[in-house]
Write a protein that holds these residues in place. Sequence first.
Motif, PDB file in Angstrom:
ATOM      1  N   ARG A  58       1.016  -1.294  -0.033  1.00 31.18           N
ATOM      2  CA  ARG A  58      -0.128  -0.155  -0.090  1.00 31.18           C
ATOM      3  C   ARG A  58       0.943   1.128  -0.147  1.00 31.18           C
ATOM      4  O   ARG A  58       0.603   2.094  -0.645  1.00 31.18           O
ATOM      5  CB  ARG A  58      -0.832  -0.003   1.326  1.00 31.18           C
ATOM      6  CG  ARG A  58      -2.356   0.354   0.883  1.00 31.18           C
ATOM      7  CD  ARG A  58      -3.446   0.403   2.113  1.00 31.18           C
ATOM      8  NE  ARG A  58      -4.010  -1.169   1.918  1.00 31.18           N
ATOM      9  CZ  ARG A  58      -4.661  -1.504   2.741  1.00 31.18           C
ATOM     10  NH1 ARG A  58      -5.137  -0.792   4.127  1.00 31.18           N
ATOM     11  NH2 ARG A  58      -5.573  -2.616   2.605  1.00 31.18           N
ATOM     12  N   ILE A  59       2.048   1.325   0.807  1.00 29.85           N
ATOM     13  CA  ILE A  59       2.876   2.376   0.837  1.00 29.85           C
ATOM     14  C   ILE A  59       3.655   2.658  -0.520  1.00 29.85           C
ATOM     15  O   ILE A  59       3.605   3.628  -1.072  1.00 29.85           O
ATOM     16  CB  ILE A  59       3.880   2.191   2.224  1.00 29.85           C
ATOM     17  CG1 ILE A  59       3.232   2.235   3.445  1.00 29.85           C
ATOM     18  CG2 ILE A  59       5.221   3.257   1.885  1.00 29.85           C
ATOM     19  CD1 ILE A  59       4.385   1.540   4.462  1.00 29.85           C
ATOM     20  N   GLN A  60       3.796   1.566  -1.101  1.00 29.29           N
ATOM     21  CA  GLN A  60       4.456   1.675  -2.674  1.00 29.29           C
ATOM     22  C   GLN A  60       3.083   2.032  -3.639  1.00 29.29           C
ATOM     23  O   GLN A  60       3.599   2.434  -4.657  1.00 29.29           O
ATOM     24  CB  GLN A  60       5.081   0.303  -2.969  1.00 29.29           C
ATOM     25  CG  GLN A  60       5.318   0.072  -4.351  1.00 29.29           C
ATOM     26  CD  GLN A  60       6.577   0.647  -4.663  1.00 29.29           C
ATOM     27  OE1 GLN A  60       6.926   1.577  -4.246  1.00 29.29           O
ATOM     28  NE2 GLN A  60       6.899   0.494  -5.840  1.00 29.29           N
ATOM     29  N   GLY A  61       2.311   2.001  -3.174  1.00 29.88           N
ATOM     30  CA  GLY A  61       0.858   2.070  -4.046  1.00 29.88           C
ATOM     31  C   GLY A  61       1.155   1.218  -5.249  1.00 29.88           C
ATOM     32  O   GLY A  61       0.926   1.520  -6.413  1.00 29.88           O
ATOM     33  N   ALA A  62       1.454   0.085  -5.090  1.00 30.55           N
ATOM     34  CA  ALA A  62       1.985  -1.137  -6.232  1.00 30.55           C
ATOM     35  C   ALA A  62       0.507  -1.600  -6.784  1.00 30.55           C
ATOM     36  O   ALA A  62      -0.410  -1.599  -5.949  1.00 30.55           O
ATOM     37  CB  ALA A  62       2.609  -2.295  -5.492  1.00 30.55           C
ATOM     38  N   LYS A  63       0.305  -1.549  -7.906  1.00 31.58           N
ATOM     39  CA  LYS A  63      -0.776  -2.170  -8.731  1.00 31.58           C
ATOM     40  C   LYS A  63      -0.461  -3.353  -9.047  1.00 31.58           C
ATOM     41  O   LYS A  63      -1.412  -4.487  -9.583  1.00 31.58           O
ATOM     42  CB  LYS A  63      -1.141  -1.228  -9.849  1.00 31.58           C
ATOM     43  CG  LYS A  63      -1.767   0.105  -9.341  1.00 31.58           C
ATOM     44  CD  LYS A  63      -1.888   0.797 -10.551  1.00 31.58           C
ATOM     45  CE  LYS A  63      -2.484   2.296 -10.020  1.00 31.58           C
ATOM     46  NZ  LYS A  63      -1.283   3.261  -9.439  1.00 31.58           N
ATOM     47  N   GLY A  82      -3.279  -5.308   0.117  1.00 35.45           N
ATOM     48  CA  GLY A  82      -2.752  -4.143  -0.177  1.00 35.45           C
ATOM     49  C   GLY A  82      -2.831  -3.542  -1.186  1.00 35.45           C
ATOM     50  O   GLY A  82      -2.678  -2.309  -1.671  1.00 35.45           O
ATOM     51  N   LEU A  83      -3.421  -4.341  -2.371  1.00 34.85           N
ATOM     52  CA  LEU A  83      -3.708  -3.769  -3.531  1.00 34.85           C
ATOM     53  C   LEU A  83      -4.692  -3.044  -3.958  1.00 34.85           C
ATOM     54  O   LEU A  83      -5.893  -3.250  -3.125  1.00 34.85           O
ATOM     55  CB  LEU A  83      -3.814  -5.090  -4.626  1.00 34.85           C
ATOM     56  CG  LEU A  83      -2.388  -5.561  -5.163  1.00 34.85           C
ATOM     57  CD1 LEU A  83      -3.012  -7.087  -5.810  1.00 34.85           C
ATOM     58  CD2 LEU A  83      -1.593  -4.796  -5.941  1.00 34.85           C
ATOM     59  N   PRO A  84      -4.861  -2.028  -4.754  1.00 35.22           N
ATOM     60  CA  PRO A  84      -6.176  -1.517  -4.981  1.00 35.22           C
ATOM     61  C   PRO A  84      -6.993  -2.048  -5.829  1.00 35.22           C
ATOM     62  O   PRO A  84      -6.485  -3.106  -6.498  1.00 35.22           O
ATOM     63  CB  PRO A  84      -5.623  -0.011  -5.852  1.00 35.22           C
ATOM     64  CG  PRO A  84      -4.502  -0.545  -6.311  1.00 35.22           C
ATOM     65  CD  PRO A  84      -3.835  -1.558  -5.486  1.00 35.22           C
ATOM     66  N   GLY A  87      -5.846  -4.315  -9.028  1.00 36.45           N
ATOM     67  CA  GLY A  87      -4.531  -4.484  -8.934  1.00 36.45           C
ATOM     68  C   GLY A  87      -4.468  -6.008  -9.538  1.00 36.45           C
ATOM     69  O   GLY A  87      -5.574  -6.729  -9.399  1.00 36.45           O
ATOM     70  N   ASP A 136       5.514  -3.689  -9.575  1.00 32.35           N
ATOM     71  CA  ASP A 136       5.818  -2.719  -8.822  1.00 32.35           C
ATOM     72  C   ASP A 136       6.254  -3.163  -7.550  1.00 32.35           C
ATOM     73  O   ASP A 136       6.994  -2.228  -6.705  1.00 32.35           O
ATOM     74  CB  ASP A 136       4.640  -1.819  -8.517  1.00 32.35           C
ATOM     75  CG  ASP A 136       4.003  -1.318  -9.664  1.00 32.35           C
ATOM     76  OD1 ASP A 136       4.405  -0.636 -10.634  1.00 32.35           O
ATOM     77  OD2 ASP A 136       2.539  -1.710  -9.797  1.00 32.35           O
ATOM     78  N   THR A 162      10.832  -0.162  -8.173  1.00 36.32           N
ATOM     79  CA  THR A 162      10.149  -1.364  -7.810  1.00 36.32           C
ATOM     80  C   THR A 162      10.825  -1.693  -6.457  1.00 36.32           C
ATOM     81  O   THR A 162      11.919  -1.795  -6.120  1.00 36.32           O
ATOM     82  CB  THR A 162      10.448  -2.475  -8.620  1.00 36.32           C
ATOM     83  OG1 THR A 162       9.647  -2.231  -9.840  1.00 36.32           O
ATOM     84  CG2 THR A 162       9.907  -4.054  -8.284  1.00 36.32           C
TER      85      THR A 162
END
Length: 222
Positions: A58-63, A82-84, A87, A136, A162
């Motif tokens: 989530r902090i990374q905003g990883a998709k 943690g994914l949006p 994702g 990511d 990444t």
Amino acid sequence: MVEHQGRPGWAEVEDFLSATLVQGGAGMEAVVRSIDEAGMPRIEVAPTAGKLLMLLVRIQGAKRVLEIGTLAGFSTIWLARGLPDGGHLTTCEFRPEHAAVAQRNIDAAGFGATVDILIGAALDTLPTLAGGDPYDFVFIDADKGNNLQYLKWALRLGRPGTVVVMDNVIWEGTILDPGSDPDAAAIRAALEFMGTSDSFEATAIQTAGAKGWDGFALAIIR
Ligand code: DHB
Ligand code: MG
């Protein structure tokens, strides 16, 4: 130093932290049961570490997340949390029977459409991912002897920025005695690669808990 009789140890503190901050996480009790029922080894990440993975994603905003080493899907589900929306997570599992347990757990957790499990040796399946959108976030937690190769695949499949997390980099301190164990030597070589390669900005953190003395490396690709 004053001796504390009956002083609580790491494992009890870990239980406290899990109960206070993680509360198991909805659905994870069933995942742990599935590991026991399938006779799989209890080497999934600790609940506190699973939640750390969720927070880091989530902090990374990883998709797009890549995991190497699915086992029963315990860390997979934490990463997916943690994914949006929209994702994606790709996870690599060597053993089909483990992948089947993981698929059931991932489906039950509601991530069936988010997660793809690639079955087979990761060094055979990772090349099939080349040419797609970069990942990511990469979590490496598989056979330790291939850690260095997995780091190189993270470089190929990632991008500058990444995040790479590698589990089990302390291995009860045996990394200081790499002649004692091929896995210890491989883990140490992977750490040395992270430390000397221009491609990584890396650190590592030791952990003590229910799983004993271990730790993880955390890096970004430059
Ligand atoms: C082992 C593997 C792991 O990934 C872990 O976190 C702990 C132990 C093992 O193979 O023993
Ligand atoms: Mg591990």
